[in-house]
Design a protein around this motif. Structure first.
Motif, PDB file in Angstrom:
ATOM      1  N   GLU A 435     -17.602  -5.926  21.374  1.00 21.54           N
ATOM      2  CA  GLU A 435     -16.754  -6.027  20.186  1.00 21.54           C
ATOM      3  C   GLU A 435     -17.551  -5.898  18.893  1.00 21.54           C
ATOM      4  O   GLU A 435     -18.743  -6.188  18.838  1.00 21.54           O
ATOM      5  N   GLN A 436     -16.842  -5.485  17.883  1.00 18.96           N
ATOM      6  CA  GLN A 436     -17.446  -5.276  16.565  1.00 18.96           C
ATOM      7  C   GLN A 436     -18.253  -6.489  16.099  1.00 18.96           C
ATOM      8  O   GLN A 436     -19.396  -6.366  15.672  1.00 18.96           O
ATOM      9  N   ASP A 437     -17.679  -7.690  16.234  1.00 13.07           N
ATOM     10  CA  ASP A 437     -18.384  -8.860  15.701  1.00 13.07           C
ATOM     11  C   ASP A 437     -19.661  -9.157  16.486  1.00 13.07           C
ATOM     12  O   ASP A 437     -20.630  -9.670  15.938  1.00 13.07           O
ATOM     13  N   LEU A 439     -21.587  -6.756  17.876  1.00  6.91           N
ATOM     14  CA  LEU A 439     -22.528  -5.747  17.361  1.00  6.91           C
ATOM     15  C   LEU A 439     -23.077  -6.148  16.003  1.00  6.91           C
ATOM     16  O   LEU A 439     -24.264  -5.965  15.719  1.00  6.91           O
ATOM     17  N   ASP A 440     -22.217  -6.723  15.195  1.00  4.25           N
ATOM     18  CA  ASP A 440     -22.640  -7.093  13.840  1.00  4.25           C
ATOM     19  C   ASP A 440     -23.715  -8.177  13.827  1.00  4.25           C
ATOM     20  O   ASP A 440     -24.428  -8.346  12.844  1.00  4.25           O
ATOM     21  N   ALA A 459     -17.299   0.214  19.047  1.00  2.03           N
ATOM     22  CA  ALA A 459     -16.816  -0.114  17.698  1.00  2.03           C
ATOM     23  C   ALA A 459     -17.749   0.528  16.665  1.00  2.03           C
ATOM     24  O   ALA A 459     -18.810   1.031  17.004  1.00  2.03           O
ATOM     25  N   ALA A 460     -17.345   0.506  15.435  1.00  2.16           N
ATOM     26  CA  ALA A 460     -18.157   1.111  14.379  1.00  2.16           C
ATOM     27  C   ALA A 460     -19.561   0.517  14.392  1.00  2.16           C
ATOM     28  O   ALA A 460     -19.739  -0.690  14.501  1.00  2.16           O
ATOM     29  N   LEU A 461     -20.542   1.384  14.318  1.00  8.12           N
ATOM     30  CA  LEU A 461     -21.922   0.958  14.500  1.00  8.12           C
ATOM     31  C   LEU A 461     -22.602   0.737  13.158  1.00  8.12           C
ATOM     32  O   LEU A 461     -22.761   1.664  12.390  1.00  8.12           O
ATOM     33  N   GLN A 462     -22.980  -0.502  12.886  1.00  9.28           N
ATOM     34  CA  GLN A 462     -23.733  -0.734  11.649  1.00  9.28           C
ATOM     35  C   GLN A 462     -25.231  -0.703  11.968  1.00  9.28           C
ATOM     36  O   GLN A 462     -25.891   0.284  11.790  1.00  9.28           O
ATOM     37  N   ARG A 520      -9.693   3.119  20.808  1.00  7.12           N
ATOM     38  CA  ARG A 520     -10.566   1.940  20.825  1.00  7.12           C
ATOM     39  C   ARG A 520      -9.737   0.711  21.180  1.00  7.12           C
ATOM     40  O   ARG A 520      -9.601  -0.209  20.379  1.00  7.12           O
TER      41      ARG A 520
END
Ligand SMILES: *[C@@H]1O[C@H](CO)[C@@H](O)[C@H](O)[C@H]1NC(C)=O
Ligand SMILES: *[C@@H]1O[C@H](CO)[C@@H](O)[C@H](O)[C@H]1NC(C)=O
Ligand SMILES: *[C@@H]1O[C@H](CO)[C@@H](O)[C@H](O)[C@H]1NC(C)=O
Ligand SMILES: *[C@@H]1O[C@H](CO)[C@@H](O)[C@H](O)[C@H]1NC(C)=O
Ligand SMILES: *[C@@H]1O[C@H](CO)[C@@H](O)[C@H](O)[C@H]1NC(C)=O
Ligand SMILES: *[C@@H]1O[C@H](CO)[C@@H](O)[C@H](O)[C@H]1NC(C)=O
Length: 537
Positions: A435-437, A439-440, A459-462, A520
């Motif tokens: 999940e995004q969180d 990865l963050d 998810a969007a990759l930072q 997604r």
């Protein structure tokens, strides 16, 4: 025309071979005023005498085509030589006088000399020899009379011979001996007896089956003992009564099936042993009992790699407050009890990979903070249940390996405390989604491996620090993969490895879906059976 060329060639060859014969025998100084010489193609010590000058200190013989022999002559011109290296002389025949006339000799290298015996008569009385290397020969025994002839030895290397017997107390009179290497020989019994000053002893790679430590009782200053690669099955108790100064013990690669607490008894009931390095790897130990290593309060490195450890008591490592590295990989550990690593406040590196651990609970690393631990390997286990707080004591972790487990999902709390994490491997698990969180929380990570899971989208990759990402072996939707790789290309993150089956076209990198865009959403992915269709490819 042609025949003249041949003639010229022939003459040229003659000229070269002429130069060669002139160069065959000669000595040259290594550098100016070093008094150290290399002499080539010398067959006898008598020949050597013709070159050696009063002020020469060191000679190394290099023979390509023949061996060297010490003949019956008096060798008075060699009597000032301090260093002699015959290790490249192609073999050495000791002859009648041996090295008896070399009365100033301090360093002698007889390695690779094809010697099958060495006796007192080959050396000057009360020889001044400090360093003797007779490794890689065919010696079968060491006599006390020989060693008595060399009372000034500090370093003696007998490794790689065929020594089966060492006369008891052979080294007793060597007041200065510090390093003794008897490794790679054929000793069954340890008979070296006593020596007041010895610091380093290796009897590794022999045929020793068992012996009581009291055989080593006469080595009061021994600091390093290497016994690896023998046939030891048990170790007698109370090692530190015999060896009170021991700092390094290597019993790796034997058949020892148990480590008993009483092994570590001595040197006095209230005095902690000085041992810093204990290598027990490649044995058959099955159990680490409670309080096992309690007395080893100076221990810095403990290697238990490649045993058969199934069970570890919670307090096995309880008092190892100086321990920096702990190797437990390649065992059969099923469970890590709560608190088992909790007291290891100096620990920097922990390897528990290649075991059979199924779950990691919240308190394995204790409730305090392990501030030194920067390297943790839990890969190649069967971890299915990873408690979200399992790593909460490890905020200084820089490398965490969790590849080859059975993780299905990740929790935001797992990696959030790991603010310094640079490397994280999660390859070969069963992750369906990250999940995004989650990865963050990885914002310092430079290398991430999520290959060979069940990911169909990301998810969007930072990840601002990311430099390398492994993604292959997932059932990516092709559209999602295109988006991902476009982002990676844009940011200069590397992900492809040319010789992998995935990037050379032998294995599929993604699944073509009838959908118009990357979805997604795990439910939708399941509905479209994307994972199943990838597994069929
Ligand atoms: C003796 O010579 C061998 C081969 O040249 C070398 O590897 C070894 O280090 C030398 N021994 C000592 C004590 O210098
Ligand atoms: C042998 O050498 C030792 C110390 O180097 C010395 O004390 C002793 O007197 C010498 N013995 C003989 C017989 O030269
Ligand atoms: C003894 O010689 C062997 C073979 O050359 C070498 O590998 C070993 O390191 C030497 N031992 C010591 C204590 O120097
Ligand atoms: C080693 O010791 C054992 C038991 O003390 C003995 O039976 C054996 O003969 C010894 N081996 C050698 C090579 O001396
Ligand atoms: C112990 O011996 C093994 C060989 O069996 C070697 O690989 C290892 O480096 C040694 N460990 C130490 C601490 O010297
Ligand atoms: C950790 O150390 C404390 C204090 O020495 C001790 O009471 C406790 O039993 C140890 N914990 C473990 C799991 O060994």
């Amino acid at each position: 025309m042609q025949s003249r060329q041949v003639l010229v060639l022939f003459l040229a060859t003659l000229a070269i071979s002429d130069v060669r014969t002139k160069e065959v025998q000669e000595c040259e100084e290594l550098s100016e005023h070093s008094y150290s010489y290399i002499c080539r193609e010398i067959e006898t010590f008598e020949q050597l005498q013709q070159y050696v000058q009063e002020d020469w200190q060191s000679v190394k013989i290099v023979n390509e085509h023949r061996a060297i022999e010490s003949d019956g002559q008096m060798l008075d011109k060699l009597s000032k030589l301090q260093q002699l290296d015959l290790s490249a002389a192609g073999g050495f025949t000791l002859g009648e006088r041996g090295l008896r006339d070399l009365i100033a000799l301090q360093q002698l290298n007889l390695s690779h000399s094809e010697l099958d015996e060495l006796h007192a008569k080959h050396f000057a009385d009360n020889a001044s020899l400090v360093s003797l290397d007779v490794s890689h020969n065919d010696l079968q025994s060491i006599e006390r009379t020989l060693m008595r002839q060399l009372p000034n030895l500090v370093y003696a290397n007998f490794s790689d011979n065929a020594i089966a017997s060492v006369e008891p107390d052979a080294f007793k009179d060597q007041l200065y001996l510090r390093h003794l290497d008897l490794s790679t020989n054929e000793q069954e019994n340890i008979t070296i007896g006593s020596n007041a000053n010895l610091r380093y002893l290796s009897i590794s790679n022999n045929n020793v089956r068992d012996f009581p430590w009291c055989r080593l009782r006469g080595l009061p200053r021994l600091e390093e003992l290497h016994l690896h690669s023998n046939w030891l099955e048990t170790l007698d108790m109370a090692i530190f009564y015999a060896l009170p100064q021991l700092r390094v013990l290597n019993v790796s690669n034997n058949n020892i099936y148990a480590i008993q607490r009483n092994l570590f008894v001595g040197p006095a009931p209230e005095k902690a042993p000085l041992l810093q390095v204990l290598d027990f790897s490649a044995n058959n130990v099955k159990l680490l009992e409670a309080d096992l290593f309690n007395r080893l309060q100076h221990l810095e490195a403990l290697n238990l790699h490649y045993n058969q450890i199934e069970k570890i008591a919670a307090s096995a490592f309880g008092r190892l407050s100086k321990l920096k590295s702990l190797h437990l990989q390649d065992n059969n550990i099923c469970e890590l009890p709560d608190e088992v690593f909790g007291n290891l406040t100096a620990l920097q590196l922990l390897d528990v990979s290649k075991n059979n651990i199924k779950q990691l609970s919240a308190n394995v690393f204790g409730s305090g903070v392990l501030r030194q631990l920067s390297w943790l390997d839990l890969s190649h286990n069967n971890i299915e249940q990873l408690h979200p707080l399992a790593f909460s004591s490890l905020p200084y972790l820089q490398q965490l390996r969790l590849a080859r487990n059975k993780l299905i999902s990740l929790d935001i709390r797992m990696f959030a405390p790991l603010r310094r994490l640079q490397l994280l491997t999660l390859g070969e698990n069963r992750l369906q989604d990250i999940e995004q969180d989650v990865l963050d929380t990885l914002d310092n990570v430079e290398q991430l491996e999520i290959n060979n899971n069940r990911l169909t989208f990301l998810a969007a990759l930072q990840l601002p620090q990311l430099r390398r990402l492994r993604i292959e072996g997932n059932p990516w939707q092709c559209l999602c993969l295109d988006e991902l790789t476009a982002r990676l290309d844009e940011r200069g993150v590397s992900y492809a490895s040319a010789n992998s089956a995935y990037y050379s076209g032998r294995k599929a990198l993604c699944v073509v879906t009838p959908l118009e865009q990357c979805i997604r959403d795990l439910e939708a992915v399941r509905a479209h059976r994307i994972v199943e269709s990838y597994e069929e490819i």
